[in-house]
Design an enzyme around this catalytic site. Sequence first.
Site, PDB file in Angstrom:
ATOM      1  N   TYR A  67      -5.370  45.709  18.331  1.00  0.00           N
ATOM      2  CA  TYR A  67      -6.656  45.021  18.137  1.00  0.00           C
ATOM      3  C   TYR A  67      -6.906  44.776  16.652  1.00  0.00           C
ATOM      4  CZ  TYR A  67      -8.569  49.522  16.659  1.00  0.00           C
ATOM      5  OH  TYR A  67      -8.798  50.684  15.980  1.00  0.00           O
ATOM      6  N   MET A 104      -3.867   7.004  -4.618  1.00  0.00           N
ATOM      7  CA  MET A 104      -2.764   6.160  -5.103  1.00  0.00           C
ATOM      8  C   MET A 104      -3.171   4.680  -5.026  1.00  0.00           C
ATOM      9  SD  MET A 104       0.564   8.131  -3.720  1.00  0.00           S
ATOM     10  CE  MET A 104       0.020   8.296  -2.042  1.00  0.00           C
ATOM     11  N   ARG A 112       0.829  -1.220   0.000  1.00  0.00           N
ATOM     12  CA  ARG A 112       0.000   0.000   0.000  1.00  0.00           C
ATOM     13  C   ARG A 112       0.851   1.253   0.000  1.00  0.00           C
ATOM     14  NH1 ARG A 112      -5.252  -1.334   2.851  1.00  0.00           N
ATOM     15  NH2 ARG A 112      -4.875  -3.392   3.701  1.00  0.00           N
ATOM     16  N   ASN A 114      -8.064  47.205   2.968  1.00  0.00           N
ATOM     17  CA  ASN A 114      -8.739  47.037   1.662  1.00  0.00           C
ATOM     18  C   ASN A 114      -8.139  48.033   0.676  1.00  0.00           C
ATOM     19  OD1 ASN A 114     -10.455  45.312   3.032  1.00  0.00           O
ATOM     20  ND2 ASN A 114     -12.021  46.870   3.347  1.00  0.00           N
ATOM     21  N   SER A 140      -5.730  53.194  12.286  1.00  0.00           N
ATOM     22  CA  SER A 140      -6.432  51.958  11.968  1.00  0.00           C
ATOM     23  C   SER A 140      -6.070  51.620  10.524  1.00  0.00           C
ATOM     24  CB  SER A 140      -7.938  52.151  12.127  1.00  0.00           C
ATOM     25  OG  SER A 140      -8.593  50.943  11.821  1.00  0.00           O
ATOM     26  N   ARG A 143     -18.937  52.926   9.424  1.00  0.00           N
ATOM     27  CA  ARG A 143     -18.883  53.671   8.152  1.00  0.00           C
ATOM     28  C   ARG A 143     -20.137  54.536   8.075  1.00  0.00           C
ATOM     29  NH1 ARG A 143     -16.908  48.270   6.290  1.00  0.00           N
ATOM     30  NH2 ARG A 143     -15.023  48.529   5.043  1.00  0.00           N
TER      31      ARG A 143
HETATM   32  C1  PEP Z   1     -10.269  49.848   4.040  1.00  0.00           C
HETATM   33  O1  PEP Z   1     -10.005  50.485   3.028  1.00  0.00           O
HETATM   34  O2  PEP Z   1      -9.636  48.860   4.417  1.00  0.00           O
HETATM   35  C2  PEP Z   1     -11.434  50.224   4.862  1.00  0.00           C
HETATM   36  C3  PEP Z   1     -11.692  49.610   5.989  1.00  0.00           C
HETATM   37  O3  PEP Z   1     -12.256  51.179   4.366  1.00  0.00           O
HETATM   38  P1  PEP Z   1     -13.347  50.938   3.221  1.00  0.00           P
HETATM   39  O4  PEP Z   1     -13.423  49.473   2.993  1.00  0.00           O
HETATM   40  O5  PEP Z   1     -14.600  51.521   3.727  1.00  0.00           O
HETATM   41  O6  PEP Z   1     -12.759  51.692   2.082  1.00  0.00           O
END
Ligand code: PEP
Length: 926
Positions: free
Chosen positions: A899, A120, A109, A805, A801, A585
Amino acid sequence: MTQQITHTQLEEAVKQSPRKWVYLFSEGNASMRALLGGKGAGVAEMTNAGLPVPPGFTITTEVCNAYYEEQKQFPAGMWDQALAALQIVEAQTGKQFGGRENPLLVSVRSGAKFSMPGMMDTVLNLGINDETVQGLIALTQDERFAYDAYRRFIQMFSKIVLNTNPQDFEHILETYKQRTGAKTDAEIPAQALKELVVEFKQVAERASGQPFPTDVYEQLRKAIEAVFASWNNKRAIDYRNFNKIPHNLGTAVNVQSMVFGNMGSDSGTGVAFTRNPSNGEHEMFGEYLLNAQGEDVVAGIRTPSKISRLHEDLPEVYRQFLEIAKRLEAHYRDMQDLEFTVEHGQLYMLQTRSAKRNARAAIKVAVDMVREGLITPEEALQRVEPAHVYQLLLPRFDEAEKRKATAEGRLLAKGLNASPGAAYGKAVFDADRAEELGKAGVSVVLVRPETSPDDVHGMLVAKGILTARGGATSHAAVVARGLGLPCVAGCEGIRVSDSERLFRVNNSNSVIREGDDISIDGATGEVFQGRIQTVDSDFAREGDLQTLLGWADKVRRLGVWANADYPRDAQRAVAFGAEGIGLCRTEHMFMEQERLPIVQKMILARSPQERQAALDQLLPFQRSDFKGIFSAMVSPTTGEGYPVVIRLIDPPLHEFLPSYEELLVEVTRLETQGGHEAELQEKKAMLEAVGSMREMNPMLGLRGCRLGLLFPEINIMQTRAILEAAAELAREGKKLQPKIMIPLVGHVNELREVRRQLEGVAAEIARESGGAIAYKFGTMIEVPRAAVTADQIAPVSDFFSFGTNDLTQTTFGYSRDDAEGKFLLKYVDGLDVPGQKDKVKILPTNPFQTLDREGVGQLVAMAVAKGRHTNKDIELGICGEHGGDPESIAFCHEVGLDYVSCSPFRVPVARLAAAQAALHQSERDK
Ligand code: PEP
Ligand code: MG
């Protein structure tokens, strides 16, 4: 004595070779997975624990690699070592390989480091030929059994080693069944099997052009080579690609003496889990068949019995099996998946491995094992995958129903798994209709080419979202995750027609119209026609999960906050264990229906007075929005509030206005139809205004802090609303921690100027309300220049922060709205390149889902260091989507953030992932 002598032979053979290639089961252990493969290491560990394992040996994974390096030759000395090991097995079993009297049969095996089930090859009953079969008959007094073993061997060996078409054998088997009147293979009489063996050999010879090997050593050599060859068969390669298993690990080969479960009613074979793998209950779970070989259980020809019935059939074996299962669990300190065979009342263990389990079972087993004293809470935390936690909290499809739908051809298309969970409902193609039906209690799935903030009111009542375009950080995906709604985004296999209110499925005639039922699985990206039943979950009742997360909270260093725009989301986040709101937001509040017309008036105002009048109307709405969200974050008993980060307006203003293209169509229509003068003038004015605001690259245009610098009145109104809301609640005895955040800062002067504006408003409110309201002021780090100049920005900021994104978008230069649909997923899956066998992968993962440590991560690390250098008290967090992704959370821990903030449904995931990151760190530091 014999055993001692032959052991020496193996040692001698090893001395003659460049390396030790072969390990007896008694020489290995569980830590040798890389060398012996999972199966080899498992049987070795069982052997050494004194469990009844049929003797055997393992040829290492290194041999497989050497075999390929040396143009498919066994490396020097390996065959001699294998023969020496085989002699030991002969001594251990008292049988002889190729012997006439008491023949030893073996299984051959595969077994790689990572389990690759069914990928396999395996050969059973090896060592049979016309002579040894006589020995087997004499020994067992069972001619039928012996010939059945022989024909199975020819079938398997031919298929795997000689590449014979398995159909050729099946065909003959069928004619024998018909001729003898047998309904199943098991009913074919001995004499017929004997004839069948002759015919099988002829088939094999014709197909391979060589005599069927009667020399048992030749059989063994060829079977070992075939297992090595199967490491590189197509299915194994595809499986490794899919599961990200490296191709250079090689497979080991296990040669093990055969035991037979098909030697009568005191024999049998089965598989069992030491706990229930679908709910984690502490009960033996599995099945067995009496008088059968392993493959019969899998083949489904006979219905196996539940393992608990073994208590009636073979009570002593069952008792021994339970005891062994318990020992193995205690030994491995984990739930096991066991394979066993009983030969004439003697139990043999063939395999043990850590059992695969679903989310519920993973959590229950981990927590139960701590209670049972088997593992520590820290180990339990490492036994559960963060994805399991997420899966447990979302509605999901009933798996059987889903399989049925797929079998019925109702799987329409597959898009991006943008937000997990499952939903069914009526397909609806615009947000207003979704809202109307949703409010009337109808389950709807909102289907859009892509969503925009205009669609939020429809999304709020929908059960799920499906878009044809857009990626993992597209509007639809982000909002859906925030709301805990399933979302399939970027489903390029469908074409949505807004005007006809339908979608068409590419490469098929299927059309889904408004009102037709569809079902979407946000965890897999699948879209189905019709309804598939879902199963719900309730966090408050998930006792084991709560216990596990309680342990996580003690271990983790990172705080876990949530992104929430509405009080409803904030409450949900707190229930999931969030310790703050890391991103509210505010623009989503502007989108609500009663406010949008006022927002549009504010944007289209022709004078500062007109603008101010609209802002004055917006102020009370915003104040009550903020009061709502602050209140949700204050403990009703102590009055203590969690921190709440409110971000001032961010998106380009045109997002609050109708689309330019739609307006153009409308105006043209009204002009050609005539007679709607007032409406025409109104639309024309709007068209002109929208036209004047159009930008080629709105995401790089007038948005973020740039808006508040050009239209300070907006910032001033929002700040006033925040601080007035805080002042009102403070008067009620609530202790708030408002934090005002400025988006898209790239130059410190931008932040300085906004700070000056805001401090002016704060001073005004302090005068009006007779006391200063404490608040913090900070910025997002979401463009590379802000990261690079973080040392200049930090002295003006109480906190950073990371908006990963936008930071990912701007660092890679990939549009977060389009890249995934157009090329990014191909970068991750691999490109088809002419002349190349394998796909060419450009990126290891989607950087919008998992933070790119080498690029974007370096900018984060730089900003952390520079920021702390000039402001040692600065508070650091992340609020991009990566804040809820376990791998990215590990990075946030390592880089020293305070955080992470993520959508509410990911809060429990982040609590566990943050704990795991802390545990890994302390292991590394040891
Ligand atoms: C980011 O850009 O990571 C963000 C948190 O802001 P948004 O997604 O609202 O542009
Ligand atoms: Mg951003």
